[in-house]
Design a protein around this motif. Structure first.
Motif, PDB file in Angstrom:
ATOM      1  N   LEU A 102       0.856  -1.183   0.000  1.00 52.44           N
ATOM      2  CA  LEU A 102       0.000   0.000   0.000  1.00 52.44           C
ATOM      3  C   LEU A 102       0.896   1.238   0.000  1.00 52.44           C
ATOM      4  CD1 LEU A 102      -2.596  -0.978   2.795  1.00 52.44           C
ATOM      5  CD2 LEU A 102      -2.574  -1.639   0.364  1.00 52.44           C
ATOM      6  N   VAL A 103       0.636   2.137  -0.951  1.00 55.37           N
ATOM      7  CA  VAL A 103       1.464   3.332  -1.075  1.00 55.37           C
ATOM      8  C   VAL A 103       0.574   4.562  -1.101  1.00 55.37           C
ATOM      9  CG1 VAL A 103       3.077   4.598  -2.567  1.00 55.37           C
ATOM     10  CG2 VAL A 103       3.304   2.119  -2.301  1.00 55.37           C
ATOM     11  N   GLY A 104       0.966   5.586  -0.329  1.00 59.17           N
ATOM     12  CA  GLY A 104       0.190   6.826  -0.322  1.00 59.17           C
ATOM     13  C   GLY A 104       1.087   8.030  -0.514  1.00 59.17           C
ATOM     14  N   PHE A 134       9.020   6.422  -7.390  1.00 57.79           N
ATOM     15  CA  PHE A 134       9.159   5.116  -8.070  1.00 57.79           C
ATOM     16  C   PHE A 134       7.909   4.751  -8.878  1.00 57.79           C
ATOM     17  CE2 PHE A 134      11.940   4.948  -4.312  1.00 57.79           C
ATOM     18  CZ  PHE A 134      13.145   4.699  -4.924  1.00 57.79           C
ATOM     19  N   ARG A 135       7.415   5.694  -9.669  1.00 56.93           N
ATOM     20  CA  ARG A 135       6.144   5.468 -10.388  1.00 56.93           C
ATOM     21  C   ARG A 135       6.241   4.282 -11.343  1.00 56.93           C
ATOM     22  NH1 ARG A 135       2.773  10.903 -11.162  1.00 56.93           N
ATOM     23  NH2 ARG A 135       1.289   9.339 -11.857  1.00 56.93           N
ATOM     24  N   ASP A 136       7.408   4.137 -12.007  1.00 55.66           N
ATOM     25  CA  ASP A 136       7.563   3.010 -12.940  1.00 55.66           C
ATOM     26  C   ASP A 136       7.452   1.689 -12.197  1.00 55.66           C
ATOM     27  OD1 ASP A 136       7.987   4.920 -14.772  1.00 55.66           O
ATOM     28  OD2 ASP A 136      10.163   4.614 -14.968  1.00 55.66           O
ATOM     29  N   GLU A 137       8.100   1.640 -11.026  1.00 58.99           N
ATOM     30  CA  GLU A 137       8.062   0.402 -10.263  1.00 58.99           C
ATOM     31  C   GLU A 137       6.674   0.132  -9.691  1.00 58.99           C
ATOM     32  OE1 GLU A 137      11.454  -0.375  -7.624  1.00 58.99           O
ATOM     33  OE2 GLU A 137      12.648   0.919  -8.934  1.00 58.99           O
ATOM     34  N   LEU A 138       5.989   1.195  -9.271  1.00 57.72           N
ATOM     35  CA  LEU A 138       4.618   1.012  -8.766  1.00 57.72           C
ATOM     36  C   LEU A 138       3.752   0.388  -9.840  1.00 57.72           C
ATOM     37  CD1 LEU A 138       3.929   4.369  -6.825  1.00 57.72           C
ATOM     38  CD2 LEU A 138       4.543   2.133  -5.886  1.00 57.72           C
ATOM     39  N   GLU A 139       3.956   0.859 -11.075  1.00 59.00           N
ATOM     40  CA  GLU A 139       3.186   0.293 -12.199  1.00 59.00           C
ATOM     41  C   GLU A 139       3.541  -1.163 -12.440  1.00 59.00           C
ATOM     42  OE1 GLU A 139       2.979   2.348 -16.118  1.00 59.00           O
ATOM     43  OE2 GLU A 139       2.571   4.103 -14.812  1.00 59.00           O
ATOM     44  N   ALA A 140       4.863  -1.445 -12.378  1.00 60.61           N
ATOM     45  CA  ALA A 140       5.320  -2.821 -12.602  1.00 60.61           C
ATOM     46  C   ALA A 140       4.779  -3.755 -11.522  1.00 60.61           C
ATOM     47  CB  ALA A 140       6.854  -2.863 -12.622  1.00 60.61           C
ATOM     48  N   TRP A 141       4.797  -3.271 -10.262  1.00 56.80           N
ATOM     49  CA  TRP A 141       4.289  -4.109  -9.167  1.00 56.80           C
ATOM     50  C   TRP A 141       2.777  -4.337  -9.327  1.00 56.80           C
ATOM     51  CZ3 TRP A 141       6.930  -0.692  -4.841  1.00 56.80           C
ATOM     52  CH2 TRP A 141       8.330  -0.841  -4.954  1.00 56.80           C
ATOM     53  N   THR A 142       2.081  -3.271  -9.760  1.00 60.52           N
ATOM     54  CA  THR A 142       0.638  -3.390  -9.955  1.00 60.52           C
ATOM     55  C   THR A 142       0.325  -4.434 -11.016  1.00 60.52           C
ATOM     56  OG1 THR A 142       0.466  -1.043  -9.423  1.00 60.52           O
ATOM     57  CG2 THR A 142      -1.473  -2.056 -10.392  1.00 60.52           C
ATOM     58  N   GLY A 143       1.211  -4.559 -12.005  1.00 57.04           N
ATOM     59  CA  GLY A 143       0.996  -5.511 -13.095  1.00 57.04           C
ATOM     60  C   GLY A 143       1.303  -6.953 -12.723  1.00 57.04           C
ATOM     61  N   ARG A 144       1.973  -7.170 -11.610  1.00 57.92           N
ATOM     62  CA  ARG A 144       2.338  -8.546 -11.232  1.00 57.92           C
ATOM     63  C   ARG A 144       1.155  -9.253 -10.588  1.00 57.92           C
ATOM     64  NH1 ARG A 144       8.504  -8.742  -9.039  1.00 57.92           N
ATOM     65  NH2 ARG A 144       7.782 -10.762  -8.263  1.00 57.92           N
ATOM     66  N   GLU A 194      -0.107  -7.814  -4.585  1.00 55.10           N
ATOM     67  CA  GLU A 194      -1.227  -6.870  -4.691  1.00 55.10           C
ATOM     68  C   GLU A 194      -0.719  -5.485  -4.326  1.00 55.10           C
ATOM     69  OE1 GLU A 194      -4.579  -7.620  -2.166  1.00 55.10           O
ATOM     70  OE2 GLU A 194      -5.863  -6.270  -3.335  1.00 55.10           O
ATOM     71  N   THR A 195      -0.832  -4.551  -5.276  1.00 55.05           N
ATOM     72  CA  THR A 195      -0.325  -3.197  -5.036  1.00 55.05           C
ATOM     73  C   THR A 195      -1.456  -2.185  -5.187  1.00 55.05           C
ATOM     74  OG1 THR A 195       1.810  -3.865  -5.935  1.00 55.05           O
ATOM     75  CG2 THR A 195       1.413  -1.500  -5.719  1.00 55.05           C
ATOM     76  N   LEU A 196      -1.637  -1.355  -4.154  1.00 53.26           N
ATOM     77  CA  LEU A 196      -2.658  -0.310  -4.205  1.00 53.26           C
ATOM     78  C   LEU A 196      -2.011   1.032  -3.889  1.00 53.26           C
ATOM     79  CD1 LEU A 196      -5.541  -2.056  -2.217  1.00 53.26           C
ATOM     80  CD2 LEU A 196      -5.392  -1.751  -4.701  1.00 53.26           C
ATOM     81  N   VAL A 197      -2.352   2.023  -4.706  1.00 53.86           N
ATOM     82  CA  VAL A 197      -1.762   3.352  -4.538  1.00 53.86           C
ATOM     83  C   VAL A 197      -2.882   4.356  -4.339  1.00 53.86           C
ATOM     84  CG1 VAL A 197      -0.297   5.120  -5.595  1.00 53.86           C
ATOM     85  CG2 VAL A 197       0.151   2.696  -6.044  1.00 53.86           C
ATOM     86  N   THR A 198      -2.684   5.286  -3.405  1.00 54.37           N
ATOM     87  CA  THR A 198      -3.700   6.320  -3.196  1.00 54.37           C
ATOM     88  C   THR A 198      -3.029   7.682  -3.054  1.00 54.37           C
ATOM     89  OG1 THR A 198      -5.603   7.001  -1.847  1.00 54.37           O
ATOM     90  CG2 THR A 198      -3.728   6.068  -0.672  1.00 54.37           C
ATOM     91  N   VAL A 199      -3.793   8.720  -3.412  1.00 55.12           N
ATOM     92  CA  VAL A 199      -3.294  10.085  -3.183  1.00 55.12           C
ATOM     93  C   VAL A 199      -4.358  10.869  -2.417  1.00 55.12           C
ATOM     94  CG1 VAL A 199      -1.828  10.113  -5.240  1.00 55.12           C
ATOM     95  CG2 VAL A 199      -4.184  10.973  -5.383  1.00 55.12           C
ATOM     96  N   ASP A 200      -3.897  11.809  -1.582  1.00 52.66           N
ATOM     97  CA  ASP A 200      -4.857  12.623  -0.821  1.00 52.66           C
ATOM     98  C   ASP A 200      -5.588  13.598  -1.728  1.00 52.66           C
ATOM     99  OD1 ASP A 200      -3.727  11.304   1.273  1.00 52.66           O
ATOM    100  OD2 ASP A 200      -2.704  13.032   2.144  1.00 52.66           O
ATOM    101  N   ARG A 201      -4.814  14.207  -2.632  1.00 54.15           N
ATOM    102  CA  ARG A 201      -5.397  15.234  -3.511  1.00 54.15           C
ATOM    103  C   ARG A 201      -5.124  14.864  -4.962  1.00 54.15           C
ATOM    104  NH1 ARG A 201      -2.864  18.800   0.377  1.00 54.15           N
ATOM    105  NH2 ARG A 201      -1.145  19.010  -1.085  1.00 54.15           N
ATOM    106  N   PRO A 202      -6.129  14.344  -5.671  1.00 52.99           N
ATOM    107  CA  PRO A 202      -5.890  13.914  -7.056  1.00 52.99           C
ATOM    108  C   PRO A 202      -5.798  15.118  -8.000  1.00 52.99           C
ATOM    109  CG  PRO A 202      -8.200  13.689  -6.509  1.00 52.99           C
ATOM    110  CD  PRO A 202      -7.534  14.155  -5.253  1.00 52.99           C
ATOM    111  N   ASP A 203      -5.127  14.918  -9.124  1.00 56.26           N
ATOM    112  CA  ASP A 203      -5.237  15.915 -10.194  1.00 56.26           C
ATOM    113  C   ASP A 203      -6.187  15.346 -11.253  1.00 56.26           C
ATOM    114  OD1 ASP A 203      -3.786  13.977 -11.475  1.00 56.26           O
ATOM    115  OD2 ASP A 203      -1.887  15.090 -11.438  1.00 56.26           O
ATOM    116  N   LYS A 204      -6.366  16.096 -12.348  1.00 53.08           N
ATOM    117  CA  LYS A 204      -7.378  15.687 -13.337  1.00 53.08           C
ATOM    118  C   LYS A 204      -7.026  14.358 -13.989  1.00 53.08           C
ATOM    119  CE  LYS A 204      -9.283  20.188 -14.231  1.00 53.08           C
ATOM    120  NZ  LYS A 204      -9.060  21.467 -14.908  1.00 53.08           N
ATOM    121  N   ALA A 205      -5.721  14.085 -14.106  1.00 56.25           N
ATOM    122  CA  ALA A 205      -5.285  12.875 -14.800  1.00 56.25           C
ATOM    123  C   ALA A 205      -5.368  11.634 -13.915  1.00 56.25           C
ATOM    124  CB  ALA A 205      -3.848  13.055 -15.294  1.00 56.25           C
TER     125      ALA A 205
END
Lengths: 282, 349
Positions: free
Chosen positions: A152-154, A163-173, A177-188
């Motif tokens: 779990l990453v926040g 480590f955005r590339d790695e977060l993506e790679a871990w999510t793909g495995r 189980e990889t979950l990422v959250t942000v407090d304040r999202p942007d439009k993307a």
């Protein structure tokens, strides 16, 4: 009573002299965080997940930085440095081929042997992902030794995610189980939104078989420990890494002391059971 | 070695002989109170004239600590105009500390342990290994702020090579180590007579009757008494008077926390990493990058010092962190007393 051999100690090697190292690659990860892959010029750094080093910028000073790589990644090691002080701001100008001084490694390690065969839950907030990654990479490189792995990453907002590339790679495995959250999202941002404790509702824990590794700012640590305890994870299997300003790394200068404990030697990795007893830990 | 005595008149010649081979530091007169000539102030300094040594001194603001553990000490030198090639700076010269009271000898043993345990610190230990300690026994308490008897530092078992006991016209000389025996060789000592031994016995008896316990419990219970007081309001109450100035740390003979900075040469040819005394009472001491401060409250810093002196160091090494010399109380503008604090917490829960 501790007995000291003064004459033998007088001949000892000074623990304060940095050894020379060279930057293999550097990358600005966020506006304030810079990533370095570093190689010692002489003997490789013999370290384990959870330890830290003293980084010297000659002419400026030294700062204690967590190692964010795993020894399974080869002889070089990696640091993620947030620019907050004199030394770390100067490091913004450093890149491939530049030389640094390194002391260490210092401190204890994550209990990666004891965790073998168990489920591992990683909870990393903000820059806490850096020290946590040293163990995540170790566990992923020895994936067969560990049972279920959850990450779990926040972060405060998407631009601060490390480590955005790695977060993506871990999510793909499919073995993690990889979950990422942000407090304040942007439009993307299309992922999870909210503080990191919200992710606990989305995962299944076998609490009795789980080690929870929780690293992040004090406020996040407090509420995440609460979630882990509520799930039933025992206090001695909630693992954290404490931030202090270690100036010497060898239990002398006093800056990192919590009660009778020198974090630079007995830490930075503690169980929640230990931290709770320290009282001044968080 | 059989007990020996040195005539007071022969002391200066011995000090001169020591000064020929070594740097000799001892207590000297610093100044005299203008309105009260009997009120003399002493300080520890390197002797230039053997006659300056004042073995009848009572108090010094600072002990002999700085000769072993200087307020500023260079650790590492490196170059900036070429490969940094960082090198350790370890400096020492043969030194004698002459006239060290039992409390300060005990404090030196604590510093030895702090710098020698786990990972040894050769920057301190090389100076220490090259320094002889000549102790000077106390016949009576030096000040009401002291509580050396309670803290177990009045009768030190280590931290000195020779112990001197002043007894009227003669000084009783006892060497405790090989180095001490070598130092005494240049003194015009003679074997102690039966009368000398009786005088020595009388000194010991007077010493025993002059010092009194001031804490209502034994030293071995101090860590537990402190632990019981952890949540007491007493820390907030005492901290109301504290200015967080760090004078207690500066004058303490066992304080050894430090900060480190890099000093750069004016021509940018190189730099020197230097450590200097730091104080756990300053508000930034436990602050980390980004601004989080783990001992933000003045009361938590005051409590940390009192616990470190009375509990942490004692529990970790078996050596006292406070030797009961009273310097911190005498240096404190707010008159915060570690002795009175240890008395006050006896009843807290």
């Amino acid at each position: 009573m501790t007995q000291i051999d003064i004459h033998k100690g007088a001949e000892a090697e000074s623990p304060y002299v940095p050894k020379m190292a060279r930057i293999l690659s550097a990358e600005q990860m966020t506006e304030t965080e810079r990533f370095f892959r570093i190689e010692m010029e002489e003997a490789p750094l013999a370290y384990q997940p959870g330890q830290f080093v003293g980084v010297t910028v000659f002419g400026v000073g030294e700062a204690p930085i967590s190692i964010c790589s795993s020894p399974t990644q080869g002889d070089a090691f990696e640091l993620t440095v947030r620019s907050v002080g004199l030394v770390t701001n100067k490091l913004k100008e450093f890149g491939e081929g530049d030389r640094l001084g390194i002391r260490g490694p210092f401190g204890n390690t994550f209990p990666y042997e004891e965790m073998k065969g168990k489920d591992v839950l990683f909870v990393a907030g903000g820059l806490g992902l850096a020290p946590t990654r040293s163990l995540i990479r170790y566990v992923l490189d020895n994936r067969g030794d560990y049972h279920k792995v959850t990450i779990l990453v926040g972060a405060r907002d998407p631009s601060l995610l490390l480590f955005r590339d790695e977060l993506e790679a871990w999510t793909g495995r499919d073995d993690v189980e990889t979950l990422v959250t942000v407090d304040r999202p942007d439009k993307a941002w299309s992922g999870n939104v909210g503080v990191i404790t919200r992710l606990f509702a989305k995962i299944q824990l076998d609490a009795a078989a789980t080690y929870a590794v929780i690293v992040g700012p004090p406020v996040m640590f407090k509420f995440t420990v609460l979630e882990a305890l509520a799930e039933g994870v025992p206090e001695n299997r909630i693992i954290c890494s404490l931030e202090r300003h270690m100036k010497c790394g060898v239990g002398k200068c006093g800056h990192c002391q919590i009660r009778g404990v020198y974090v630079c030697r007995e830490g930075p990795v503690f169980t929640y059971e230990q931290v709770k007893r320290l009282r001044e830990g968080i | 070695m059989l007990p020996q005595v040195l005539k007071r008149n022969d002391l200066a010649a011995w000090v001169e002989a020591l000064m020929a081979d070594r740097t000799v530091a001892g207590p000297v007169l610093k100044e005299t109170n203008v309105s009260d000539p009997s009120d003399e102030k002493f300080e520890w300094t390197v002797l230039e004239d053997a006659g300056d040594l004042r073995l009848d001194y009572n108090l010094t603001v600072l002990g002999p600590k700085s000769f072993l553990w200087p307020p500023r000490q260079q650790l590492v030198a490196y170059r900036l105009d070429d490969g940094p090639d960082p090198q350790p700076l370890i400096e020492h010269e043969p030194t004698v500390l002459l006239g060290v009271h039992p409390c300060d000898a005990t404090a030196i043993a604590t510093l030895d342990t702090a710098f020698g345990k786990d990972i040894p610190d050769p920057h301190y230990l090389a100076r220490r290994a090259d320094t002889a300690i000549v102790g000077l026994d106390c016949a009576a308490p030096c000040h009401e702020s002291s509580f050396c008897l309670d803290m177990g530092s009045l009768y030190p078992d280590s931290g000195f090579d020779v112990m001197l006991t002043p007894m009227g016209e003669v000084i009783f000389v006892e060497a405790a180590t090989d180095l001490g025996r070598a130092l005494v060789k240049s003194a015009a000592v003679r074997p102690a007579t039966k009368d000398d031994m009786e005088a020595r016995q009388k000194f010991a008896e007077e010493k025993r009757s002059n010092f009194h316990y001031k804490l209502p419990y034994e030293l071995k219970y101090l860590p537990e008494v402190l632990e019981q007081s952890y949540d007491s309001l007493v820390w907030e109450a005492i901290a109301r008077r504290c200015f967080s100035c760090g004078s207690c740390n500066t004058t303490c003979p066992t304080c050894y926390c430090w900060d480190v900075t890099d000093d750069i040469a004016d021509d940018l040819s190189g730099g020197v990493r230097t450590r200097r005394y730091d104080s756990c009472q300053l508000d930034t001491f436990a602050e980390v990058a980004g601004g989080e401060n783990f001992r933000e409250e003045r009361s938590s810093r005051l409590r940390h010092r009192m616990f470190r002196k009375g509990k942490y160091i004692l529990e970790q090494t078996g050596r006292v962190g406070c030797v009961g010399c009273g310097r911190c109380e005498r240096a404190c503008v707010a008159k915060i007393s570690i002795k009175d604090t240890y008395v006050q917490i006896a009843g807290t829960r």
